[in-house]
Every structure is written in structure tokens, then in C-alpha cells.
Design a protein around this motif. Structure first.
Motif, PDB file in Angstrom:
ATOM      1  N   GLY A   1       0.769  -1.241   0.000  1.00 32.90           N
ATOM      2  CA  GLY A   1       0.000   0.000   0.000  1.00 32.90           C
ATOM      3  C   GLY A   1       0.794   1.283   0.000  1.00 32.90           C
TER       4      GLY A   1
ATOM      5  N   TRP B   1     -11.544   1.116   6.886  1.00 36.05           N
ATOM      6  CA  TRP B   1     -11.915   2.225   5.994  1.00 36.05           C
ATOM      7  C   TRP B   1     -12.784   1.751   4.853  1.00 36.05           C
ATOM      8  CZ3 TRP B   1      -6.664   0.658   6.200  1.00 36.05           C
ATOM      9  CH2 TRP B   1      -6.161   0.079   5.038  1.00 36.05           C
TER      10      TRP B   1
ATOM     11  N   HIS C   1      -6.268   5.602  -0.361  1.00 30.67           N
ATOM     12  CA  HIS C   1      -5.317   5.593   0.759  1.00 30.67           C
ATOM     13  C   HIS C   1      -3.882   5.342   0.318  1.00 30.67           C
ATOM     14  CE1 HIS C   1      -6.540   1.339   0.394  1.00 30.67           C
ATOM     15  NE2 HIS C   1      -5.343   1.036   0.879  1.00 30.67           N
TER      16      HIS C   1
ATOM     17  N   ASP D   1      -8.031  -0.293  -2.752  1.00 25.62           N
ATOM     18  CA  ASP D   1      -7.927  -1.737  -2.875  1.00 25.62           C
ATOM     19  C   ASP D   1      -8.994  -2.295  -3.807  1.00 25.62           C
ATOM     20  OD1 ASP D   1      -6.397  -1.114  -0.397  1.00 25.62           O
ATOM     21  OD2 ASP D   1      -6.064  -3.260  -0.567  1.00 25.62           O
TER      22      ASP D   1
HETATM   23 MN    MN Z   1      -4.309  -0.772   0.228  1.00 22.18          MN
END
Ligand code: MN
Ligand code: OGA
Length: 302
Positions: A100, A257, A264, A106
């Protein structure tokens, strides 16, 4: 204990107190958390003590759990709990070290997109008393709202293609990463997919900008050059400072989240000797969309 949801006062984020996530979650509380997640985008549950199984059981209440395409760094016996960590034991990495690190959402590369990620941090890097390795977010309700009116009209109804390999390759190139290229089989398992650029958020009912620099490749209805220009604009616009919120971790936080209302980025500001250990479940938006990505009826959703 009574449940309290305390907004951060920033553009995103709320703290949920009075809830032990190791205990089974009742329906009214689940409903309250769903609404809070839509509204605040990021929820932090401090001071939790969970087994991997309990993290899994809590996460599974929000939708179907994903097994990561890279198929590695799974908790023992629990393939849907993934480990994010820079720790090494006996020469063996305990988790995915560079997960990430760059702006993304995602599973926008998946036909059935992601709803929420649930992360449980038990080792958080610290220097001079300050925790490192923040997870940063940007507010996609606000980003849509602030788009120039003519762009909202021009892009209305358009879709964008998202590709898992874009982010994977970027991480390999830019970070001197240990990641191998995806195998043919891994690529075939995740072919590029299209999603609406403007998505009606299934909880808030409002429009969000559903694009992210990690996976979005192309606006399908525009010529290549126009698509490149518009995406470059959107990628810059969606990270304006007023949309941003940085979560600072404490040990034993659970952080959750909404992947539709936010994008993010994991901040890589700590050293290999400064240890981070996070267990993570990824929840598909199965409550809102079927496997082909078609919206389910609103009644089922929230
Ligand atoms: Mn992620
Ligand atoms: C993720 C991710 C951010 C972090 O779990 O999807 O991007 O701070 N992690 O670990």
C-alpha cells in the motif's frame, strides 16, 4: 459499555469507543457501524485485543473476505487474514513489507470491488515517541463535490479501466522491491475491468469519484490522449490537501476504511529495523454488488 462514535473533526475519520471487537457483533450495532463508515470513511477502534480468528469473524460481518491474489503472507490456517510487516524471522519475511505504499484503492481492479479493509496493528514503528507509518486517506465524496461543473457533465456515465498489474509494476520499479513480476496465472486471474468513474455510494447515496492513480489506466470513452489528460487532472485533484486525513497508529488499534469513499496510502517513513506488524482482512463489496459488479437492490445494502 455504551457505543460512542467520535468524529475527528477533520474531513474523514471517527473513533469508535465502547466496543469489544472480540465479542459477536449484533445487527443494530453492525447497522450503526455501516452508517458511520459511509459517513466518516475511516473508523478507528482503539485498545482491542484480538486473535486472528476474531479479527476474521468481525470483518466477515461486513461482507465476503478476499484471499489476496499474491497468495502469500497469510496467517497460519487463515488464508483470509493477511500479514503486513517488515519483520523477518530466521531469514523469512513475516509479511508483505511494502503493502500500500502509494495512493490507491484496494481491489478497484476486481469486478466485485472492495468495501472495507480491517487492519489490526500490534507493532507500530516509533521514533522519539512519535509513531511512524501513518495510513493516509483522501475523501472521494469531497473530491467529486469539488470537481469543476463542466467536467462532472462531460464525464457523467463514463467508465474507467483498472488493472492490478499497474500498481504491482509501479511498486517493483519505484521501490527497489522484492516483489517478483506477476505470473501469467496471476495475471489471468485478475484481468483489467471497467467501473463507473462516478459511483453512487451504496451507503450515503451520494456520488463519489471512483478513480485512483494505483490502478486506473484509461477512461474508456475518451481517446487515449484525452484520457491521459483527464486522468492526470483527476489524480492531482483527488489529493488536494483539504480532502486529506492521516491516521496515526497506536498499538492495538483496529483501523477500518471504506474503499469507495476514500483512497489511501501507506507512508514509508520508517526503517527495516523499526518494526511494524499488522493483520489485515479485506472485505469485498458483496453486500452491495454481485460478483459481476451489478448493484444489488438498495433494500439489502445498508
Ligand atoms: Mn491498500
Ligand atoms: C492495505 C494498505 C496501508 C497500511 O492494507 O490495503 O494499503 O498503512 N495498507 O498498511
Amino acid at each position: 459499555m455504551t457505543l460512542r462514535i467520535i468524529p475527528t473533526g477533520a474531513t474523514l475519520g471517527a473513533r469508535v469507543e465502547g466496543l469489544d471487537l472480540a465479542q459477536p457483533l449484533n445487527e443494530p450495532t453492525l447497522h450503526t457501524l455501516l452508517q458511520a463508515l459511509g459517513r466518516h470513511g475511516v473508523l478507528k477502534y482503539p485498545k482491542q485485543a484480538l486473535t486472528a480468528q476474531q479479527l476474521r469473524d468481525f470483518s466477515a460481518r461486513f461482507g465476503e473476505l478476499e484471499i489476496n491474489v499474491a497468495n502469500a503472507y497469510q496467517a497460519p490456517g487463515l488464508p483470509d487474514v493477511m500479514i503486513l510487516s517488515n519483520m523477518v524471522e530466521g531469514g523469512k519475511p513475516l509479511g508483505l513489507a511494502d503493502a500500500g505504499q502509494d495512493w490507491h484503492t484496494d481491489m478497484s481492479y476486481s469486478r466485485q470491488i472492495a468495501f472495507t479493509n480491517v487492519l489490526y496493528g500490534t507493532r507500530i514503528p516509533r521514533r522519539d515517541g512519535q509513531s511512524l507509518g501513518n495510513t493516509e486517506f483522501s475523501n472521494m465524496h469531497a473530491a467529486y463535490e469539488a470537481l469543476p461543473g463542466e467536467l462532472k457533465v462531460r464525464l457523467q456515465g463514463m467508465t474507467a479501466t483498472h488493472d492490478f498489474n499497474k500498481f504491482w509494476e509501479k511498486m517493483r520499479r519505484e521501490r527497489g522491491s522484492q516483489r517478483p513480476p506477476l505470473t501469467e496465472a496471476q495475471r489471468l486471474a485478475k484481468p483489467p475491468v471497467s467501473h463507473p468513474l462516478f459511483l453512487t455510494h451504496p451507503i450515503t447515496g451520494k456520488t463519489v469519484l471512483y478513480a485512483n492513480p494505483g490502478y486506473a489506466m484509461r477512461i474508456d470513452q475518451l481517446a487515449q490522449q484525452d484520457s491521459d489528460e483527464v486522468l492526470a487532472f483527476l489524480f492531482e485533484h483527488q489529493l488536494r490537501p483539504e480532502f486529506r486525513f492521516a491516521n496515526q497508529w497506536e498499538e492495538h488499534d483496529v483501523l477500518m476504511w471504506d474503499n469507495m469513499g476514500t483512497i489511501h496510502n501507506a507512508v514509508a517513513d520508517y526503517l527495516p529495523t523499526e518494526h511494524r506488524y499488522i493483520q489485515r482482512c479485506q472485505v469485498a463489496a458483496s453486500r452491495f454488488f454481485d460478483r459481476t459488479g451489478q448493484p444489488r437492490s438498495a433494500a439489502l445494502a445498508a
